[in-house]
Design a protein around this motif. Structure first.
Motif, short mmCIF file in Angstrom:
data_model
loop_
_atom_site.label_atom_id
_atom_site.label_comp_id
_atom_site.label_asym_id
_atom_site.label_seq_id
_atom_site.Cartn_x
_atom_site.Cartn_y
_atom_site.Cartn_z
N GLU A 72 -31.28 -0.77 -24.77
CA GLU A 72 -32.39 -0.29 -23.94
C GLU A 72 -32.20 -0.57 -22.46
O GLU A 72 -32.93 -0.03 -21.62
N MET A 73 -31.25 -1.42 -22.11
CA MET A 73 -30.99 -1.75 -20.70
C MET A 73 -29.51 -2.04 -20.54
O MET A 73 -29.05 -3.17 -20.68
N ASN A 74 -28.76 -1.00 -20.23
CA ASN A 74 -27.33 -1.16 -20.02
C ASN A 74 -27.05 -1.99 -18.77
O ASN A 74 -27.85 -2.00 -17.82
N ILE A 75 -25.94 -2.70 -18.78
CA ILE A 75 -25.41 -3.29 -17.55
C ILE A 75 -24.92 -2.14 -16.68
O ILE A 75 -24.22 -1.24 -17.17
N LYS A 76 -25.26 -2.15 -15.38
CA LYS A 76 -25.03 -0.97 -14.55
C LYS A 76 -24.27 -1.31 -13.27
O LYS A 76 -24.49 -2.35 -12.65
N ASN A 77 -23.41 -0.36 -12.89
CA ASN A 77 -22.73 -0.39 -11.59
C ASN A 77 -21.93 -1.68 -11.38
O ASN A 77 -22.27 -2.53 -10.56
N ILE A 78 -20.85 -1.77 -12.13
CA ILE A 78 -19.91 -2.87 -11.99
C ILE A 78 -18.59 -2.30 -11.51
O ILE A 78 -18.02 -1.40 -12.14
N SER A 79 -18.11 -2.81 -10.41
CA SER A 79 -16.81 -2.38 -9.87
C SER A 79 -15.85 -3.56 -9.88
O SER A 79 -16.16 -4.62 -9.32
N ILE A 80 -14.71 -3.38 -10.55
CA ILE A 80 -13.66 -4.41 -10.58
C ILE A 80 -12.39 -3.76 -10.05
O ILE A 80 -11.90 -2.79 -10.61
N GLU A 81 -11.86 -4.30 -8.97
CA GLU A 81 -10.73 -3.67 -8.28
C GLU A 81 -9.64 -4.69 -8.00
O GLU A 81 -9.93 -5.83 -7.59
N ASN A 82 -8.42 -4.28 -8.23
CA ASN A 82 -7.24 -5.13 -7.97
C ASN A 82 -7.29 -6.41 -8.80
O ASN A 82 -7.49 -7.51 -8.29
N ALA A 83 -7.11 -6.23 -10.09
CA ALA A 83 -7.12 -7.37 -11.01
C ALA A 83 -5.79 -7.43 -11.75
O ALA A 83 -5.33 -6.44 -12.32
N ASN A 84 -5.16 -8.59 -11.72
CA ASN A 84 -3.93 -8.85 -12.48
C ASN A 84 -4.28 -9.85 -13.57
O ASN A 84 -4.57 -11.01 -13.27
N ILE A 85 -4.24 -9.40 -14.83
CA ILE A 85 -4.75 -10.21 -15.92
C ILE A 85 -3.71 -10.38 -17.01
O ILE A 85 -3.22 -9.39 -17.57
N PHE A 86 -3.37 -11.64 -17.30
CA PHE A 86 -2.52 -11.98 -18.44
C PHE A 86 -3.42 -12.64 -19.47
O PHE A 86 -3.89 -13.76 -19.29
N ALA A 87 -3.70 -11.91 -20.56
CA ALA A 87 -4.64 -12.39 -21.57
C ALA A 87 -4.21 -11.90 -22.94
O ALA A 87 -3.47 -10.93 -23.07
N LYS A 88 -4.70 -12.59 -23.98
CA LYS A 88 -4.38 -12.18 -25.34
C LYS A 88 -4.96 -10.80 -25.66
O LYS A 88 -4.34 -9.99 -26.34
N LYS A 89 -6.17 -10.54 -25.18
CA LYS A 89 -6.86 -9.29 -25.47
C LYS A 89 -7.26 -8.63 -24.16
O LYS A 89 -7.33 -9.28 -23.13
N GLY A 90 -7.57 -7.33 -24.26
CA GLY A 90 -7.79 -6.55 -23.06
C GLY A 90 -9.22 -6.48 -22.58
O GLY A 90 -9.77 -7.45 -22.04
N ILE A 91 -9.87 -5.33 -22.79
CA ILE A 91 -11.16 -5.01 -22.18
C ILE A 91 -12.13 -4.49 -23.23
O ILE A 91 -11.78 -3.62 -24.03
#
Length: 547
Positions: free
Chosen positions: A442-461
């Motif tokens: 009923e209430m989405n998280i809104k307007n998130i901008s993620i830019e220039n990210a270098n991520i080493f992780a077991k899982k993605g997004i």
């Protein structure tokens, strides 16, 4: 055409976040006369045995009444009960000094206070002040809250030897022998629902039988103006270390804030309903959230109606903590206009942690984060979660995470909102998951901008129940690629310049029948075996992949 128009609107909305970025605040600073009073001249003794409560408070009161100045704590081990600050006083703790608070609970009376965003009866804070102006605690000495005398300890956080030593020191354990408590009174309080929380008709006497359970935060300033905390080490709190509440013009500079990693509720700093705040060059190594923004809990926070706003956090390091920089979960009064720059999180359970749940209400918006380094994050590097369940972010041995029951409820004043976050230049070496975003149906998280990210992780997004999410130039070195990106009932998702480092079995899994307008562009798909999979009602035409 409709899909293109929707995407254009989404991108314009995201870009407008920067266009609407407010001016950064100017934080007013303290100023004191140079007159100095040494607590030893008023009978204080730094031998670790003499109780200095009266002498220290007498010095503070005297200096304040004379118009202000410095109260000096010289070299020594200064045992004391609660210290009450006064206006126009700078309590200066020398490098060779330790201020050690008494572990005798009788030295702390039950007072009207606040606990996790609600009015509550608690033991008197070791350091406190209310309705004061122009106050400081400075120096390079140590302030120790003697918190081990107060805190319960979970067996799962101890080695067998540590657990046996703890039990042999006294105290009691619960029926399952999973948690140690310092006294029967403390255990009794743990068995009550919201022990100490103020209800109509209750008084301090109603909670005398569970007094030991009502742990104080080490330092609480309430409704104060122009505050400086600089240079000192603040450690070993019974609960939160630092809790500025409804304050204005607060500066935290070059602090070392410590708690044992297993310290229950052992937060570093909780900035609650404050305005105009600067945190810079500080280091945190604690048992719960590191740098945390709050504004009251549920109805109490909404009725207070005081957001935490105009906050600058920069050049700081967080070691062990449940989260490096955190907003929530008590954010019912809102949070806005917050900048976090040039910070490092090393071994925090989660890096950037934004948490809330139904019932809170409140709006968190206009959060600007830039230049963040993370190393060895056991959980998520970046997490938005509107299903916070008040448990440790990483399950302990024997703990089981509750399954989330997904249902769409009516939007009311109790519905929280996260919107308008801009996160840039994030580098992560080691995390369980790169990015996790989970809103409410009923209430989405809104307007998130993620830019220039270098991520080493077991899982993605993971992107779940979210709208207007823009990822740009995200490099993912992930061991698990089935899928690399999971999307559930999300709208207007634009990923530009996704760079999978490893061979990827499945790039996208799109799930649910409410997805709309998902677009991938300018991405290197040479290592991708399968681009997409659609399940549980998701339609293929919601996803557009452009080279």
């Amino acid at each position: 055409m409709k899909q293109t128009a929707a995407m254009l609107f989404s991108l314009l909305s995201l870009s407008s976040v920067w266009a609407q970025e407010p001016a950064r605040p100017t934080i007013q600073q303290v100023s004191f006369p140079k007159d100095t009073t040494n607590i030893a001249t008023l009978g204080a003794k730094g031998d670790g045995q003499f109780l200095n409560t009266e002498a220290i408070n007498k010095a503070i009161t005297s200096v304040s009444q004379k118009g202000g100045g410095v109260v000096l704590v010289p070299a020594g081990l200064w045992l004391t009960g609660p210290i009450e600050m006064k206006s126009n006083v700078n309590l200066h703790v020398s490098r060779e000094a330790i201020v050690l608070f008494s572990d005798n609970f009788d030295h702390y009376k039950l007072v009207e206070s606040n606990w996790e965003g609600e009015p509550a009866w608690r033991n008197q804070n070791p350091i406190s002040g209310k309705n004061l102006e122009n106050i400081a605690i400075t120096g390079s000495g140590i302030i120790d809250g003697n918190g081990g005398a107060w805190r319960m300890v979970k067996r799962s956080k101890m080695t067998e030897t540590q657990w046996k030593n703890l039990i042999s020191s006294g105290g009691v354990v619960d029926e399952k022998a999973n948690i140690w408590y310092p006294s029967e009174s403390s255990l009794s309080g743990a068995q009550q629902k919201k022990a100490g929380v103020m209800r109509p008709g209750t008084t301090a006497a109603d909670f005398s039988d569970v007094k030991d359970y009502l742990r104080p935060n080490l330092l609480v300033f309430t409704s104060c103006k122009k505050i400086l905390l600089e240079g000192v080490t603040i450690q070993n709190s019974p609960a939160w270390n630092l809790h500025p509440l409804m304050c204005q013009d607060l500066t935290l500079r070059k602090l070392l804030v410590r708690n044992p990693w297993y310290a229950q509720n052992g937060d570093g700093v909780d900035i609650e309903s404050c305005k105009n705040v600067l945190v810079e060059d500080c280091t945190f190594d604690v048992g719960d959230d590191g740098i945390c923004i709050k504004s009251g809990r549920d109805k109490a926070g909404r009725d207070r109606g005081m957001p935490t706003e105009n906050v600058i956090i920069r050049n700081s390091i967080v070691y062990h903590a449940h989260g490096g920089f955190v907003i929530g979960s008590e954010m019912s009064g809102g949070a806005r206009n917050i900048w976090v720059d040039d910070c490092s999180f090393i071994g925090t359970d989660i890096g950037l942690r934004f948490k809330t749940t139904r019932g809170r209400g409140g709006v968190v918006e206009n959060i600007f984060i830039n230049n963040i380094n993370m190393v060895d994050i056991p959980g998520e590097a970046i997490l938005f979660d509107m299903y916070y369940a008040a448990v440790d972010p990483l399950p302990l041995i024997g703990d089981k995470k509750q399954e989330i029951k997904v249902q769409k409820l009516p939007v009311t004043e109790e519905t929280p909102r996260f919107q308008n976050f801009v996160i840039r230049n994030v580098h992560v070496n080691g995390a369980d998951k790169g990015i996790f975003v989970r809103g409410l149906p009923e209430m989405n998280i809104k307007n998130i901008s993620i830019e220039n990210a270098n991520i080493f992780a077991k899982k993605g997004i993971d992107i779940i129940e979210a709208e207007g999410i823009q990822l740009k130039n995200v490099k993912l070195n992930s061991k698990s690629s089935n899928p690399l990106v999971y999307i559930h009932n999300a709208k207007n998702i634009h990923i530009d310049g996704l760079m999978p480092v490893n061979a990827t079995d499945l790039l996208f899994r799109v799930e649910g029948d409410e997805n709309k307008n998902i677009q991938l562009s300018k991405s290197d798909l040479s290592k991708v075996k399968q681009q997409s999979e659609f399940t549980n009602g998701a339609k293929k035409n919601v996803l557009t992949i452009k080279k």
